[in-house]
Design an enzyme around this catalytic site. Structure first.
Site, PDB file in Angstrom:
ATOM      1  N   GLN A 156     -55.221  52.635 -46.207  1.00  0.00           N
ATOM      2  CA  GLN A 156     -56.263  51.339 -45.908  1.00  0.00           C
ATOM      3  C   GLN A 156     -56.555  51.700 -44.278  1.00  0.00           C
ATOM      4  OE1 GLN A 156     -54.856  47.299 -44.952  1.00  0.00           O
ATOM      5  NE2 GLN A 156     -56.563  47.044 -46.353  1.00  0.00           N
ATOM      6  N   HIS A 175     -58.458  50.299 -41.233  1.00  0.00           N
ATOM      7  CA  HIS A 175     -58.660  49.044 -40.706  1.00  0.00           C
ATOM      8  C   HIS A 175     -59.879  49.293 -39.796  1.00  0.00           C
ATOM      9  CE1 HIS A 175     -58.763  45.010 -38.649  1.00  0.00           C
ATOM     10  NE2 HIS A 175     -57.378  44.656 -39.397  1.00  0.00           N
ATOM     11  N   LEU A 213     -54.810  48.024 -32.520  1.00  0.00           N
ATOM     12  CA  LEU A 213     -55.549  47.056 -33.540  1.00  0.00           C
ATOM     13  C   LEU A 213     -56.271  45.978 -32.897  1.00  0.00           C
ATOM     14  CD1 LEU A 213     -55.877  46.462 -36.903  1.00  0.00           C
ATOM     15  CD2 LEU A 213     -54.137  44.871 -36.548  1.00  0.00           C
ATOM     16  N   ARG A 233     -61.507  44.819 -46.205  1.00  0.00           N
ATOM     17  CA  ARG A 233     -61.430  46.253 -45.278  1.00  0.00           C
ATOM     18  C   ARG A 233     -62.076  47.272 -45.569  1.00  0.00           C
ATOM     19  NH1 ARG A 233     -55.426  44.625 -43.091  1.00  0.00           N
ATOM     20  NH2 ARG A 233     -55.906  42.771 -42.051  1.00  0.00           N
TER      21      ARG A 233
HETATM   22  C1  FAD Z   1     -51.129  46.847 -35.735  1.00  0.00           C
HETATM   23  C2  FAD Z   1     -50.708  46.071 -36.963  1.00  0.00           C
HETATM   24  C3  FAD Z   1     -51.233  44.902 -37.295  1.00  0.00           C
HETATM   25  C4  FAD Z   1     -50.671  44.399 -38.587  1.00  0.00           C
HETATM   26  N1  FAD Z   1     -51.051  42.916 -38.853  1.00  0.00           N
HETATM   27  C5  FAD Z   1     -50.501  42.482 -39.938  1.00  0.00           C
HETATM   28  C6  FAD Z   1     -50.970  41.166 -40.116  1.00  0.00           C
HETATM   29  O1  FAD Z   1     -51.685  40.406 -39.604  1.00  0.00           O
HETATM   30  N2  FAD Z   1     -50.693  40.402 -41.421  1.00  0.00           N
HETATM   31  C7  FAD Z   1     -49.875  41.260 -42.369  1.00  0.00           C
HETATM   32  O2  FAD Z   1     -49.487  40.870 -43.336  1.00  0.00           O
HETATM   33  N3  FAD Z   1     -49.567  42.650 -41.997  1.00  0.00           N
HETATM   34  C8  FAD Z   1     -49.867  43.203 -41.054  1.00  0.00           C
HETATM   35  N4  FAD Z   1     -49.813  44.534 -40.958  1.00  0.00           N
HETATM   36  C9  FAD Z   1     -48.903  45.129 -41.817  1.00  0.00           C
HETATM   37  C10 FAD Z   1     -47.557  44.913 -41.774  1.00  0.00           C
HETATM   38  O3  FAD Z   1     -47.188  44.605 -40.376  1.00  0.00           O
HETATM   39  C11 FAD Z   1     -46.499  46.032 -42.162  1.00  0.00           C
HETATM   40  O4  FAD Z   1     -46.832  46.615 -43.310  1.00  0.00           O
HETATM   41  C12 FAD Z   1     -44.983  45.715 -41.919  1.00  0.00           C
HETATM   42  O5  FAD Z   1     -44.800  45.167 -40.659  1.00  0.00           O
HETATM   43  C13 FAD Z   1     -44.158  46.934 -42.104  1.00  0.00           C
HETATM   44  O6  FAD Z   1     -42.819  46.223 -42.183  1.00  0.00           O
HETATM   45  P1  FAD Z   1     -41.561  47.080 -42.613  1.00  0.00           P
HETATM   46  O7  FAD Z   1     -40.616  46.295 -42.548  1.00  0.00           O
HETATM   47  O8  FAD Z   1     -41.843  47.779 -43.942  1.00  0.00           O
HETATM   48  O9  FAD Z   1     -41.719  48.451 -41.481  1.00  0.00           O
HETATM   49  P2  FAD Z   1     -41.178  48.460 -39.895  1.00  0.00           P
HETATM   50  O10 FAD Z   1     -41.277  47.244 -39.426  1.00  0.00           O
HETATM   51  O11 FAD Z   1     -42.208  49.446 -39.458  1.00  0.00           O
HETATM   52  O12 FAD Z   1     -39.794  48.846 -39.844  1.00  0.00           O
HETATM   53  C14 FAD Z   1     -39.268  50.194 -40.473  1.00  0.00           C
HETATM   54  C15 FAD Z   1     -38.053  50.225 -39.978  1.00  0.00           C
HETATM   55  O13 FAD Z   1     -37.209  51.352 -40.516  1.00  0.00           O
HETATM   56  C16 FAD Z   1     -36.704  52.111 -39.558  1.00  0.00           C
HETATM   57  N5  FAD Z   1     -36.652  53.479 -39.960  1.00  0.00           N
HETATM   58  C17 FAD Z   1     -37.737  54.277 -40.268  1.00  0.00           C
HETATM   59  N6  FAD Z   1     -37.283  55.422 -40.627  1.00  0.00           N
HETATM   60  C18 FAD Z   1     -35.880  55.585 -40.261  1.00  0.00           C
HETATM   61  C19 FAD Z   1     -35.100  56.463 -40.687  1.00  0.00           C
HETATM   62  N7  FAD Z   1     -35.224  57.735 -40.967  1.00  0.00           N
HETATM   63  N8  FAD Z   1     -33.788  56.100 -40.476  1.00  0.00           N
HETATM   64  C20 FAD Z   1     -33.398  54.779 -40.025  1.00  0.00           C
HETATM   65  N9  FAD Z   1     -34.159  53.936 -40.009  1.00  0.00           N
HETATM   66  C21 FAD Z   1     -35.563  54.230 -40.058  1.00  0.00           C
HETATM   67  C22 FAD Z   1     -37.139  51.921 -38.135  1.00  0.00           C
HETATM   68  O14 FAD Z   1     -36.442  51.953 -37.091  1.00  0.00           O
HETATM   69  C23 FAD Z   1     -37.722  50.349 -38.419  1.00  0.00           C
HETATM   70  O15 FAD Z   1     -36.365  49.543 -37.963  1.00  0.00           O
HETATM   71  C24 FAD Z   1     -50.125  45.032 -39.526  1.00  0.00           C
HETATM   72  C25 FAD Z   1     -49.895  46.437 -39.238  1.00  0.00           C
HETATM   73  C26 FAD Z   1     -50.050  47.143 -38.103  1.00  0.00           C
HETATM   74  C27 FAD Z   1     -49.651  48.317 -37.978  1.00  0.00           C
END
Ligand code: FAD
Ligand code: SF4
Ligand code: FES
Lengths: 291, 609
Positions: B233, B235, B245, B281
């Site tokens: 995606q 944005h 963003l 988007r």
């Molecule tokens: C700027 C921005 C704005 C967004 N706004 C929205 C929104 O308004 N609404 C919505 O629904 N979605 C939104 N999204 C999408 C959404 O926020 C993300 O998809 C989501 O937060 C990802 O969460 P996660 O828990 O999968 O990963 P993350 O929060 O990225 O966490 C990843 C974790 O994995 C750990 N990690 C990674 N690799 C390793 C490794 N090798 N060893 C150990 N630990 C590791 C990191 O330390 C971290 O703790 C947005 C995304 C972005 C970038």
């Protein structure tokens, strides 16, 4: 405490491999010294370019020869409009010295990992424009914390203080239905809004003279976290009372001498001193004891 | 060696929610994360979290919007799980104290978002992710769940049967950043990957520097298929200089896009006559780039997003954070001037193949959050649908891994009778084996779980040592930059066959150079040079999979636009792209999309906004 850095059990490896490994690492360190000389030469050439920004960056590594004694290294980075201190550090690392070490991730002032001491004050590297700074730009790790390496400091104490205030929502009257909200007035949300913005960067704690002198002082960030919950109308009076007891203990709010340094450096514009003062008033109102 | 029932890798929204659920189901849980939990990129999410909470809205409408938004590449059972459970999860966050924005009657506020038929995006100012992340972390602290922060997971300890479906994951091996220690974490019941996004494959991205797709790459090399990876995606509103963003909330509140001629092009040039700025988007991103390519962009690069007419009060109330971002990162005062914006990489719709409980085809291995593809977003994710994915699937996976009660999954994983072989006309030999570095194999001859973990530990220690030992060669930064450059140039919003082939050639070249990669920093204290070198390896695998999938998919669906194939070809392409790592080679195949939901089948319709 839930966040613990656990020491793994010591590995029992044969001495033979250890010596071989030591020899290899030793060789590598020597090569590192050669590279260091090359870097200094490249750096001297770059310094001749007047268009570049001059950084003076704190260096220290407990393990690597030449870096065991803290020192400052000079880097000259080509300037582009909009460039931040973090961009400059990344450039210096990727182009001049891959061992230059600093924490960073989001590049947008929300992860709180790149709080640094820049030209004498605590700032987020990613939120600080180079063009706002006098040269040479002096970049150091946050003061009053142990330096792990280069710009990386040990955050454990900060995390401990944050966790000491029971930093989680506790309520006496959660709604029955799993789809029913526990209502909160707009005014109340407005009241706690700023306090909820803390990104745990540690800048406030690092700027605080009291925290520097009293290791047990909860510090502005943790007190602000307590404020966030104590002022939330949804928690109820009994919980609030308990929160006030935590923050008015010997190393709590009464230590604050209203110097405003935390409020000045907070990258999220949280009125920390004000919040601390308000909690003092609340504590007085609830007849809690003074220290 | 550490031993737990469940190991959660990553502590963003998905990981934290999974850990809480696993603990609630009775498991002894530890989280291993390369960043401290509150540094995770979930904190950067701005706009909001979708949940059908109000009268006039219901999960079925939400499911319909999600399937349509996905351009019919989402799996209905997963989309229905998402939409059915997100209200409960949103209110659960509220009960945990999350500081949502409020209405006059004290209930949580909702606002319109792109592609939604009802204003169901629940939010906390323009910093929803920050509040969600902190609220979940608070619950983890409250429960005393063990967190190993700043531990970088190097690899999964997976047994080595020929068929991935016979393999089992017994734990992970991680590197303690502070000390350089390499140690193993054994998981008696399951490992849950929650490692987040992979935006660092591109150089213009909204994603954090830590979003290097480690989880996808590790699972992929362990034999788990990567699904729909070409669906990236972009944005439409990111700041041109940094990729920071500007939330869709700005358009949700009524922000308007203008080109250099001052035209409101979404309507005036016919890109989305009904929804305009609030089309989904992919539609808005293409519209903006078309404007720029046709000479109506500002400085040939971007367009303007204007929110001045909303008035200071409303902006400060609902979008205050946007004012700070525009000011800090672009020097623009959003109350006085329009903000410059252009499309940037934002989200990976694809990821590790899972069913609706986060299970992969490898026993004991789960994936949730952005690194996973339960397949709720298909070819295009609706704004506000990622955060509920974290909570809903985080909870489901955590519960399942801990042995909690769940139903039979309806989405299948791994190769089945319905799978079909794929092919890609590629300019380079794909799949040249990577013999010496970190192959998928967790333990060649290892029979017991313990032996698999031991063997993986040994291999990873060797890998770290080898990387540290090497004295000269190429630095990761150079390799990483070359991958990011070719991906941004060739595998972006608009895709053409020649460019995709060029990208594959470049990625292959980068792979070759990676053979010579070396770590300049000899230290075992906080060696970020070493970690970034390993991350770069992961980026290579991911870039290759994305590009292969994009080259093979000769149609136009959602975010995937192909110049020579300007239509959605449902007859041929109503199927998921799968790439598996098989004997050191990427293998391309397909599996059907599941369009049958609980009460209805989602018949593909034309997507108009
Ligand atoms: C700027 C921005 C704005 C967004 N706004 C929205 C929104 O308004 N609404 C919505 O629904 N979605 C939104 N999204 C999408 C959404 O926020 C993300 O998809 C989501 O937060 C990802 O969460 P996660 O828990 O999968 O990963 P993350 O929060 O990225 O966490 C990843 C974790 O994995 C750990 N990690 C990674 N690799 C390793 C490794 N090798 N060893 C150990 N630990 C590791 C990191 O330390 C971290 O703790 C947005 C995304 C972005 C970038
Ligand atoms: S209160 Fe401000 S300065 Fe202190 S840790 Fe939080 S964000 Fe940083
Ligand atoms: S890099 Fe995240 S706060 Fe600066």
């Amino acid at each position: 405490m839930s966040t613990q850095r656990q020491q793994p059990e010591t590995e029992t490896e044969s001495t033979e491999t250890e010596t071989a490994q030591d020899r290899r690492l030793e060789k590598k360190r020597q090569r590192a010294a050669e590279r260091e000389r090359a870097r200094v030469e490249a750096e001297e050439r770059a310094a001749a370019d007047a268009e570049r920004y001059h950084l003076k960056v704190f260096r220290y590594d407990p393990e690597v020869e030449g870096k065991q004694e803290p020192r400052f290294d000079d880097f000259h980075v080509p300037y582009e409009p909009g460039m931040t201190v973090l961009d400059a550090l990344i450039y210096a690392r990727d182009q001049f010295d891959a061992s230059l070490t600093f924490r960073h991730s989001c590049r947008q002032a929300i992860c709180g990992s790149d709080a640094l001491f820049v030209n004498g004050s605590q700032r987020l590297g990613c939120q600080t424009q180079l063009s706002d700074l006098d040269q040479p730009v002096r970049i150091e790790p946050l003061p009053h914390s142990e330096v792990v390496k280069d710009l990386v400091v040990d955050m454990e104490h900060f995390y401990d203080q944050m966790e000491a205030v029971e930093p989680y929502f506790q309520t006496e009257n959660r709604p029955e239905g799993e789809l029913e909200e526990q209502r909160q007035s707009r005014e109340n949300r407005e009241k706690i809004k700023k306090s909820t913005r803390c990104i745990w960067c540690g800048a406030c704690m690092s700027s605080c003279n009291i925290a520097a002198g009293d290791n047990e002082y909860l510090g502005p960030a943790a007190i602000n976290k307590a404020y966030r919950f104590a002022m939330d109308e949804r928690e109820g009076e009994n919980v609030k009372q308990r929160r006030l007891e935590i923050i008015e203990q010997e190393h709590g709010v009464w230590r604050c001498q209203t110097q405003f340094s935390c409020t000045e450096v907070c990258p999220k514009d949280i009125p920390l001193t004000e919040h601390i003062q308000e909690l003092k008033r609340e504590a007085v109102k609830s007849n809690l004891k003074f220290w | 060696m550490h031993e737990y029932d469940v190991i959660v890798v990553g502590a963003g929204g998905a990981g934290l929610r999974a850990a809480i659920a696993a603990q609630e189901a009775g498991a002894d849980v530890a989280m291993v994360t390369k960043l401290h939990p509150v540094r995770s990129h979930t904190g950067a999410a701005e706009g909001g979290i979708n949940a059908a909470l109000r009268e006039g809205d219901d999960w079925e409408l939400h499911a319909y919007d999600t399937m349509k938004g996905s351009d019919y590449l989402a799996d209905a059972p997963a989309a229905e799980a998402l939409t059915q459970e997100s209200p409960k999860e949103a209110i659960q966050l509220e009960h945990w104290g999350m500081a949502f924005s409020r209405e006059d009657d004290g209930t949580v506020s909702q606002r319109p978002f792109g592609g939604l038929s009802f204003p169901r995006t629940t939010y906390a100012g323009a910093e929803t992710g920050h509040h969600l992340l902190h609220t979940l972390y608070e619950q983890v602290v409250k429960r005393g769940i063990e967190v190993f922060d700043e531990w970088y997971v190097l690899n999964l300890a997976v047994s080595d049967e020929d068929d991935p479906a016979d393999r089992r994951c017994h734990g992970v091996v991680a590197y303690e950043t502070a000390t350089g220690n390499v140690d193993a974490f054994t998981a008696r019941d399951g490992v849950i990957l929650a490692t987040g996004g992979l935006g660092q494959v591109y150089d213009h991205t909204t994603n954090a520097v830590a979003n290097t797709g480690d989880g996808v790459a590790m699972a992929y090399r362990a034999g788990v298929p990567a699904e729909d990876m070409e669906m990236i995606q972009f944005h439409p509103t990111t700041l041109p200089s940094t990729g920071v963003l500007i939330s869709e909330g700005v358009r949700g509140e009524g922000g308007i896009l203008y080109n250099d001629d001052g035209e409101r092009f979404m309507f005036e040039n016919g890109y989305a006559n009904n929804d305009g700025e609030l089309a989904s988007r992919d539609v808005v991103s293409r519209a903006e780039l078309t404007e720029v390519n046709e000479g109506r962009g500002i400085e040939d690069e971007y367009v303007h997003l204007d929110m001045r007419h909303l008035g200071e009060e409303r902006i400060v109330d609902r979008l205050e954070n946007i004012l700070h971002l525009a000011e800090d990162f672009e020097g623009v005062d959003g109350l006085e001037e329009p903000m410059p914006v252009k499309p940037g990489q934002h989200y990976a719709m694809g990821g590790i193949e899972t069913d609706e409980y986060g299970q992969t085809c490898v026993d004991g291995l789960y994936a949730v959050g952005e690194c996973a593809c339960a397949s709720v977003h298909g070819a295009n994710r609706l704004g506000g649908n990622a955060l509920p994915e974290l909570t809903v699937f985080g909870k489901r996976a955590g519960t399942h891994a801990a042995g909690g009660d769940t139903e039979e999954p309806r989405v299948t994983v791994g190769w089945t009778d319905d799978s079909e072989d794929g092919d890609v006309d590629s300019p380079v030999t794909l799949g040249e084996p990577w013999t010496t570095e970190a192959v998928a194999d967790g333990g060649a001859a290892a029979k017991t779980g313990e032996a698999v973990v031991e063997r993986t530990l040994e291999r990873e220690r060797e890998r770290v040592e080898r990387l540290l030992e090497r004295d000269e060669g190429t630095q990761h930064a150079e390799i990483r930059a070359s991958v990011q450059h070719t991906m941004t140039k060739n595998v972006n919003v608009f895709r053409e066959e020649d460019a995709l082939k060029e990208a594959l050639v470049d990625i292959r070249a980068a792979r070759e150079r990676y053979r010579d990669v070396y770590v300049a920093d000899p230290s075992s204290t906080y060696n970020t040079d070493l970690i970034q070198t390993i991350e770069t390896r992961n980026l290579l695998d991911i870039a290759e999979v994305i590009t292969m999938g994009a080259l093979a998919r000769e149609e136009f669906r959602g975010a995937h636009w192909r110049k020579k194939h300007q239509e959605r070809k449902d007859d041929e392409w109503l199927k998921h792209t799968m790439v598996s790592w098989s004997d050191g080679a990427p293998e391309l195949w397909y599996k059907p999309v599941v369009l049958e939901g609980q009460n209805q089948t989602y018949e593909p319709k034309e997507r108009s906004y």
